[in-house]
Design a protein around this motif. Structure first.
Motif, PDB file in Angstrom:
ATOM      1  N   LEU A  54      -7.041  11.210   3.826  1.00  0.00           N
ATOM      2  CA  LEU A  54      -6.597  11.980   2.665  1.00  0.00           C
ATOM      3  C   LEU A  54      -6.991  13.447   2.821  1.00  0.00           C
ATOM      4  N   GLU A  55      -8.192  13.679   3.353  1.00  0.00           N
ATOM      5  CA  GLU A  55      -8.648  15.048   3.592  1.00  0.00           C
ATOM      6  C   GLU A  55      -7.731  15.764   4.579  1.00  0.00           C
ATOM      7  N   ILE A  56      -7.384  15.092   5.645  1.00  0.00           N
ATOM      8  CA  ILE A  56      -6.501  15.680   6.654  1.00  0.00           C
ATOM      9  C   ILE A  56      -5.101  15.868   6.084  1.00  0.00           C
ATOM     10  N   SER A  57      -4.682  14.968   5.211  1.00  0.00           N
ATOM     11  CA  SER A  57      -3.365  15.102   4.581  1.00  0.00           C
ATOM     12  C   SER A  57      -3.257  16.408   3.811  1.00  0.00           C
TER      13      SER A  57
ATOM     14  N   GLU B  99      -1.293  22.041   3.611  1.00  0.00           N
ATOM     15  CA  GLU B  99      -1.564  23.477   3.492  1.00  0.00           C
ATOM     16  C   GLU B  99      -0.941  24.269   4.636  1.00  0.00           C
ATOM     17  N   GLY B 100      -0.485  23.563   5.666  1.00  0.00           N
ATOM     18  CA  GLY B 100       0.172  24.229   6.782  1.00  0.00           C
ATOM     19  C   GLY B 100      -0.711  24.464   7.995  1.00  0.00           C
ATOM     20  N   LEU B 101      -1.910  23.882   7.995  1.00  0.00           N
ATOM     21  CA  LEU B 101      -2.816  24.063   9.131  1.00  0.00           C
ATOM     22  C   LEU B 101      -2.348  23.227  10.319  1.00  0.00           C
ATOM     23  N   SER B 102      -2.557  23.751  11.502  1.00  0.00           N
ATOM     24  CA  SER B 102      -2.213  23.026  12.727  1.00  0.00           C
ATOM     25  C   SER B 102      -3.316  22.034  13.051  1.00  0.00           C
ATOM     26  N   ALA B 103      -3.014  21.141  13.992  1.00  0.00           N
ATOM     27  CA  ALA B 103      -4.012  20.159  14.409  1.00  0.00           C
ATOM     28  C   ALA B 103      -5.251  20.853  14.961  1.00  0.00           C
TER      29      ALA B 103
ATOM     30  N   GLY C 179       5.544  16.468  -0.611  1.00  0.00           N
ATOM     31  CA  GLY C 179       6.245  16.065  -1.825  1.00  0.00           C
ATOM     32  C   GLY C 179       5.562  14.895  -2.509  1.00  0.00           C
ATOM     33  N   LEU C 180       5.063  13.955  -1.729  1.00  0.00           N
ATOM     34  CA  LEU C 180       4.372  12.788  -2.278  1.00  0.00           C
ATOM     35  C   LEU C 180       3.105  13.212  -3.009  1.00  0.00           C
ATOM     36  N   ILE C 181       2.312  14.070  -2.379  1.00  0.00           N
ATOM     37  CA  ILE C 181       1.054  14.523  -2.981  1.00  0.00           C
ATOM     38  C   ILE C 181       1.322  15.337  -4.236  1.00  0.00           C
ATOM     39  N   ALA C 182       2.387  16.128  -4.226  1.00  0.00           N
ATOM     40  CA  ALA C 182       2.720  16.957  -5.389  1.00  0.00           C
ATOM     41  C   ALA C 182       3.038  16.106  -6.615  1.00  0.00           C
ATOM     42  N   GLN C 183       3.538  14.883  -6.394  1.00  0.00           N
ATOM     43  CA  GLN C 183       3.904  13.997  -7.504  1.00  0.00           C
ATOM     44  C   GLN C 183       2.797  13.023  -7.864  1.00  0.00           C
ATOM     45  N   ALA C 184       1.704  13.051  -7.115  1.00  0.00           N
ATOM     46  CA  ALA C 184       0.634  12.076  -7.315  1.00  0.00           C
ATOM     47  C   ALA C 184      -0.248  12.447  -8.504  1.00  0.00           C
ATOM     48  N   GLY C 185      -1.128  11.510  -8.841  1.00  0.00           N
ATOM     49  CA  GLY C 185      -2.074  11.755  -9.924  1.00  0.00           C
ATOM     50  C   GLY C 185      -3.087  12.812  -9.535  1.00  0.00           C
ATOM     51  N   ASP C 186      -3.828  13.269 -10.540  1.00  0.00           N
ATOM     52  CA  ASP C 186      -4.794  14.363 -10.315  1.00  0.00           C
ATOM     53  C   ASP C 186      -5.816  14.033  -9.226  1.00  0.00           C
ATOM     54  N   GLU C 187      -6.225  12.783  -9.128  1.00  0.00           N
ATOM     55  CA  GLU C 187      -7.266  12.417  -8.150  1.00  0.00           C
ATOM     56  C   GLU C 187      -6.817  12.629  -6.727  1.00  0.00           C
TER      57      GLU C 187
ATOM     58  N   THR D 186       2.002   5.636   4.609  1.00  0.00           N
ATOM     59  CA  THR D 186       2.796   6.071   3.455  1.00  0.00           C
ATOM     60  C   THR D 186       4.294   5.874   3.661  1.00  0.00           C
ATOM     61  N   ASN D 187       4.652   5.402   4.860  1.00  0.00           N
ATOM     62  CA  ASN D 187       6.056   5.164   5.200  1.00  0.00           C
ATOM     63  C   ASN D 187       6.881   6.445   5.077  1.00  0.00           C
ATOM     64  N   LEU D 188       6.310   7.550   5.580  1.00  0.00           N
ATOM     65  CA  LEU D 188       6.987   8.842   5.565  1.00  0.00           C
ATOM     66  C   LEU D 188       7.257   9.299   6.992  1.00  0.00           C
ATOM     67  N   ARG D 189       8.180  10.247   7.120  1.00  0.00           N
ATOM     68  CA  ARG D 189       8.571  10.697   8.453  1.00  0.00           C
ATOM     69  C   ARG D 189       8.055  12.088   8.806  1.00  0.00           C
ATOM     70  N   SER D 190       7.592  12.837   7.820  1.00  0.00           N
ATOM     71  CA  SER D 190       7.194  14.213   8.110  1.00  0.00           C
ATOM     72  C   SER D 190       6.121  14.687   7.143  1.00  0.00           C
ATOM     73  N   VAL D 191       5.467  15.777   7.513  1.00  0.00           N
ATOM     74  CA  VAL D 191       4.467  16.388   6.644  1.00  0.00           C
ATOM     75  C   VAL D 191       5.128  16.964   5.395  1.00  0.00           C
ATOM     76  N   VAL D 192       6.368  17.408   5.527  1.00  0.00           N
ATOM     77  CA  VAL D 192       7.097  17.916   4.362  1.00  0.00           C
ATOM     78  C   VAL D 192       7.236  16.823   3.304  1.00  0.00           C
ATOM     79  N   SER D 193       7.570  15.618   3.731  1.00  0.00           N
ATOM     80  CA  SER D 193       7.673  14.490   2.805  1.00  0.00           C
ATOM     81  C   SER D 193       6.311  14.158   2.215  1.00  0.00           C
ATOM     82  N   LEU D 194       5.272  14.293   3.023  1.00  0.00           N
ATOM     83  CA  LEU D 194       3.909  14.038   2.558  1.00  0.00           C
ATOM     84  C   LEU D 194       3.532  15.036   1.470  1.00  0.00           C
TER      85      LEU D 194
END
Length: 207
Positions: free
Chosen positions: A149-152, A157-161, A196-204, A186-194
């Motif tokens: 989750l931390e790495i997500s 944020e756009g940081l490289s590996a 979007g997922l985090i943006a819609q998630a709960g505050d935690e 998370t069954n996602l294909r890209s960081v962009v999709s990730l």
């Protein structure tokens, strides 16, 4: 899952309760009647069933507006349709500002009341769909380990590996390993999709 949708009718006039009850029954919807706000609260101490509340404004004891305020304070969400035998614009405006979906003056057209009930049920369905979607989103993120989750968040944020590895004192290869696990879980294909997922998630999950 939401409980069965029920039309709750609160009015101190037994004739009004019977006539509205017969109208609701004519369209095959379950309903319950109460002669006072106190009776309604006593009968629903375990929570309000999914549905709507048809509520008279003026009643002995707790009036309709006071019951609306009580439900709002307790964060008990149920669409409210006010009915009133008085033409009082300030009261109608107050009721709508506090979340009522309709304010009908007695005598009202049956179709107007049924339209309001249908709108209330549509609101409940939308609320249920949004709640289900939110649970699904949070459920996916709950599969991640604290490190994933931390790495997500850093990926979003756009940081490289390489940048993430330096910040967390791990190798870029390890970062890529975690990135792969995150997308698989998370069954996602890209960081962009990730993102979007985090943006819609709960505050935690968004901090």
């Amino acid at each position: 899952m939401l409980a069965e949708a029920v039309v709750h009718i609160v009015d101190d006039d037994p004739v009004v309760l019977e006539s509205i009850g017969l109208l609701i029954m004519s369209v095959d919807l379950p309903y319950r009647t109460y002669s006072s706000a106190a009776d309604f609260l006593a009968a629903n101490q375990g929570g309000i069933n999914n549905g709507c509340l048809i509520l008279d404004v003026r009643m002995p004891g707790m009036g309709g507006l006071e019951l609306q305020d009580f439900l709002n304070t307790a964060k008990l969400e149920i669409p409210i349709i006010f009915i009133s035998g008085h033409s009082d614009i300030p009261i109608a405006v107050r009721a709508m500002k506090h979340g009522a979906i309709e304010f009908l003056q007695k005598p009202f057209a049956q179709d107007d009341l049924l339209d309001a009930v249908n709108n209330a049920f549509a609101m409940n369905r939308q609320r249920q769909e949004e709640a289900s979607a939110s649970e699904d989103i949070d459920g996916k993120l709950k599969l991640l380990s604290p490190r994933e989750l931390e790495i997500s968040h850093l990926l979003v944020e756009g940081l490289s590996a390489k940048e993430i590895g330096k910040r967390l004192s791990i190798s870029p290869r390890t970062v890529e390993y975690h990135r792969k696990n995150v997308l698989e879980k998370t069954n996602l294909r890209s960081v962009v999709s990730l993102a979007g997922l985090i943006a819609q998630a709960g505050d935690e999950f968004r901090s």
